[in-house]
Structure formats: structure tokens, C-alpha cells
Design a protein around this motif. Structure first.
Motif, PDB file in Angstrom:
ATOM      1  N   LYS A  33     -12.473  15.122  44.679  1.00  0.00           N
ATOM      2  CA  LYS A  33     -13.093  14.205  43.727  1.00  0.00           C
ATOM      3  C   LYS A  33     -14.567  13.977  44.023  1.00  0.00           C
ATOM      4  O   LYS A  33     -15.342  13.619  43.145  1.00  0.00           O
ATOM      5  CB  LYS A  33     -12.347  12.871  43.767  1.00  0.00           C
ATOM      6  CG  LYS A  33     -12.443  12.041  42.504  1.00  0.00           C
ATOM      7  CD  LYS A  33     -11.453  10.902  42.539  1.00  0.00           C
ATOM      8  CE  LYS A  33     -11.348  10.220  41.200  1.00  0.00           C
ATOM      9  NZ  LYS A  33     -10.332   9.144  41.208  1.00  0.00           N
TER      10      LYS A  33
ATOM     11  N   PRO B 138     -19.692  13.051  37.385  1.00  0.00           N
ATOM     12  CA  PRO B 138     -18.489  13.003  36.540  1.00  0.00           C
ATOM     13  C   PRO B 138     -17.914  14.390  36.286  1.00  0.00           C
ATOM     14  O   PRO B 138     -18.637  15.388  36.217  1.00  0.00           O
ATOM     15  CB  PRO B 138     -19.006  12.368  35.240  1.00  0.00           C
ATOM     16  CG  PRO B 138     -20.477  12.670  35.220  1.00  0.00           C
ATOM     17  CD  PRO B 138     -20.913  12.649  36.656  1.00  0.00           C
ATOM     18  N   LEU B 139     -16.607  14.433  36.141  1.00  0.00           N
ATOM     19  CA  LEU B 139     -15.951  15.684  35.782  1.00  0.00           C
ATOM     20  C   LEU B 139     -16.297  16.036  34.334  1.00  0.00           C
ATOM     21  O   LEU B 139     -16.518  15.148  33.508  1.00  0.00           O
ATOM     22  CB  LEU B 139     -14.434  15.541  35.906  1.00  0.00           C
ATOM     23  CG  LEU B 139     -13.859  15.299  37.303  1.00  0.00           C
ATOM     24  CD1 LEU B 139     -12.352  15.056  37.198  1.00  0.00           C
ATOM     25  CD2 LEU B 139     -14.148  16.464  38.213  1.00  0.00           C
TER      26      LEU B 139
ATOM     27  N   LYS C  96     -11.728  15.803  33.088  1.00  0.00           N
ATOM     28  CA  LYS C  96     -11.586  14.358  33.284  1.00  0.00           C
ATOM     29  C   LYS C  96     -10.365  13.832  32.538  1.00  0.00           C
ATOM     30  O   LYS C  96      -9.547  13.092  33.090  1.00  0.00           O
ATOM     31  CB  LYS C  96     -12.840  13.648  32.809  1.00  0.00           C
ATOM     32  CG  LYS C  96     -12.821  12.128  32.988  1.00  0.00           C
ATOM     33  CD  LYS C  96     -14.147  11.526  32.548  1.00  0.00           C
ATOM     34  CE  LYS C  96     -14.196  10.023  32.790  1.00  0.00           C
ATOM     35  NZ  LYS C  96     -13.210   9.303  31.959  1.00  0.00           N
TER      36      LYS C  96
ATOM     37  N   GLU D 280      -6.823  12.299  34.173  1.00  0.00           N
ATOM     38  CA  GLU D 280      -6.370  10.948  33.818  1.00  0.00           C
ATOM     39  C   GLU D 280      -4.967  10.967  33.214  1.00  0.00           C
ATOM     40  O   GLU D 280      -4.138  10.108  33.517  1.00  0.00           O
ATOM     41  CB  GLU D 280      -7.351  10.320  32.830  1.00  0.00           C
ATOM     42  CG  GLU D 280      -8.704   9.975  33.445  1.00  0.00           C
ATOM     43  CD  GLU D 280      -9.715   9.516  32.411  1.00  0.00           C
ATOM     44  OE1 GLU D 280      -9.437   9.691  31.195  1.00  0.00           O
ATOM     45  OE2 GLU D 280     -10.770   8.996  32.807  1.00  0.00           O
TER      46      GLU D 280
END
Length: 280
Positions: A99, A175-176, A181, A185
Motif C-alpha cells: 500500500k 493514490p491507486l 482503488k 475497496e
């Protein structure tokens, strides 16, 4: 009968340092590459910043033990985002490592057999605190329930604070890309505690929607979705990743990030009653 998941790494770096080799940080002997290898513990982020204060002339070799401290990995990731060193990944980079470090440096090479994986348990204690605050895990307005709640929060104060700090630092990481992303999630994160008993022999049962996996191992296409160009990358199989992560391969997905989930469950492992040992 509920399936039981044991082992340290299944919690994505939460049982820190038990029997693991301390991290080695610094230039390699006999002209070997500068490196961060082993189990990252409290204070190691400061050591990394001090050891590599001057720009590196060679790629930084990184091999992070799955039992490493997630908060320190997040701090190292922020240092890498600022410094942008070239990275060679070896052995493993999972959970908080993926991450933060994976997305912060310039990954030029990933050694054969290296396990790269995003995990769904890195911020589990923070999510549990959210559930407690929402009144989901202890009876409200009940004297015994309120006493149990206070006792739990007192016993696990340090772990909860650390997990909340990890979640806060995660918002500062690079950020991905949107497709990755959303996939993380929807398919990896979001496991919640269904039931817990704590004390001398504490146990926690967590649950998730049917599509959720505990780990996502990127294949070559998945790595490109993250914006990484590593031509020689060969992903490990779910069985190989399971050996490192100490849990059933049924909780591991290997492949690209999916914009649309399939009709069948993405990972066939039990989602209703996964049992874990206590956290520190």
C-alpha cells in the motif's frame, strides 16, 4: 463447522516481530546494493531516512517480512514518495508494504518468487473501533456491556491508536489508479468483526460479503494497472502466496483488478465465520 485461519501474516502485519529477524538497513557489504530487509519495527523509518540521507546511486533492494510494523512502513513509503529511489523487490511486499512502498518508489525489478499482495486486514483494528463506536459489538445501556467495552478499549489502546494512525497515513500515500482503488475497496477491504471474546484466550470471528478476498496478488496485467512497468515480473500462484501468508489459498485472488466482479464468488473461502487469534 467454521474454518479457522491461523498464522501471523494472515492479519497483514499485525503480530509484530514475534520470532522474526530484525530489519537490516544500510549499504550492503562487499559492494552489494543498499537494502531494507527483514522485519521493520518501531523506529526503522527514522533509520531509513538517516541511512539514505544522500541520493542513492544504485537501486534500493527491498525485502519486507510480512510481520513488519504497518505504521513504520507507511512512514517509509512517504519518505520514498519524496525521494523516489529505484527499487528492486525481493521475497515479499504485502499489506502495508504494498500500500505504501510499492506505489512510492520506482520499481525496476521484482525478483522471482516475490509475493506482492494488497491485504484486507491492515486496518482491521481501526474498522473494529468504528464498529465499537457505532454500538455494534457491545450492548449499549447495559452495565456489563459497557464494562466489557471499556475493558477492551483499555487493553487494546495502543493497537487501536496504531491502526488509526496507519489509516490516516494511508490517505497521504500516492493514490491507486481508479480501477485498482475501486477493486481493492470492493473485493479486498471491508472485513468486519462479527463476534469476539477477549481475555486469556481471545478469539475474533470476522465476516465479509461473498466476493471479498483477504489478499490480492497482481498478475502482470494487474501490475500494469497500478502504473508499474516491470517487464520480467512473474506473479506467484495462490498456493505459493498462501505458504508465505499462512492461510488457505481460497482467500487469495491472483489476477488483474476487475471492473465487474464475476457471478461466482471471487474467493471461495468462508465469508461468514472466519476465526482469528487475538491481536497484540
Amino acid at each position: 463447522m467454521r474454518k479457522t485461519v491461523t498464522g501471523l501474516a494472515a492479519w497483514g502485519l499485525l503480530l509484530w516481530g514475534l520470532g522474526a529477524q530484525a530489519a537490516s538497513i544500510g549499504p550492503g557489504p562487499f559492494g552489494l546494493a543498499p537494502h531494507i530487509a527483514g522485519t521493520v519495527t518501531l523506529g526503522d523509518a527514522a533509520k531509513v531516512a538517516a541511512e539514505f540521507a544522500t541520493p542513492l546511486r544504485r537501486p534500493l533492494s527491498v525485502s519486507i517480512d510480512p510481520r513488519s510494523h504497518p505504521l513504520e512502513l507507511m512512514k517509509i513509503g512517504l519518505w520514498m514518495r519524496e525521494r523516489q529511489p529505484e527499487l528492486e523487490l525481493r521475497g515479499s511486499c504485502v499489506g502495508a508494504c504494498a500500500k505504501s512502498l510499492l506505489m512510492s518508489g520506482r520499481v525496476k525489478r521484482i525478483g522471482a518468487g516475490t509475493v506482492i499482495a494488497f491485504g484486507g486486514m491492515t486496518e482491521m483494528m481501526a474498522r473494529r473501533k468504528d464498529q465499537i463506536d457505532a454500538g455494534e459489538l457491545f450492548l449499549q445501556g447495559d452495565e456489563l456491556g459497557e464494562a466489557s467495552r471499556a475493558s477492551y478499549l483499555r487493553q487494546h489502546e495502543a493497537a487501536i491508536e496504531s491502526s488509526l494512525a496507519v489509516r490516516a497515513l494511508a490517505t497521504q500515500q500516492l493514490p491507486l489508479p481508479p480501477v485498482a482503488k475501486t477493486f481493492v475497496e470492493v473485493a479486498i477491504e471491508g472485513w468486519k468483526t462479527r463476534r469476539m471474546s477477549f481475555g486469556v484466550d481471545s478469539r475474533y470471528i470476522v465476516a465479509a460479503e461473498r466476493h471479498r478476498c483477504m489478499w490480492w496478488v497482481q498478475d502482470a496485467a494487474g501490475l500494469k494497472q497500478l502504473g508499474l512497468d516491470v517487464p520480467d515480473y512473474q506473479p506467484v500462484s495462490a498456493a505459493e502466496a498462501a505458504e508465505l501468508l499462512k492461510l488457505s489459498a481460497n482467500y487469495i485472488y491472483v489476477g488483474p483488478a476487475l471492473a465487474v466482479l464475476p457471478e461466482q464468488s471471487l474467493c471461495p473461502g468462508d465469508k461468514k465465520g472466519v476465526r482469528f487469534p487475538d491481536l497484540p
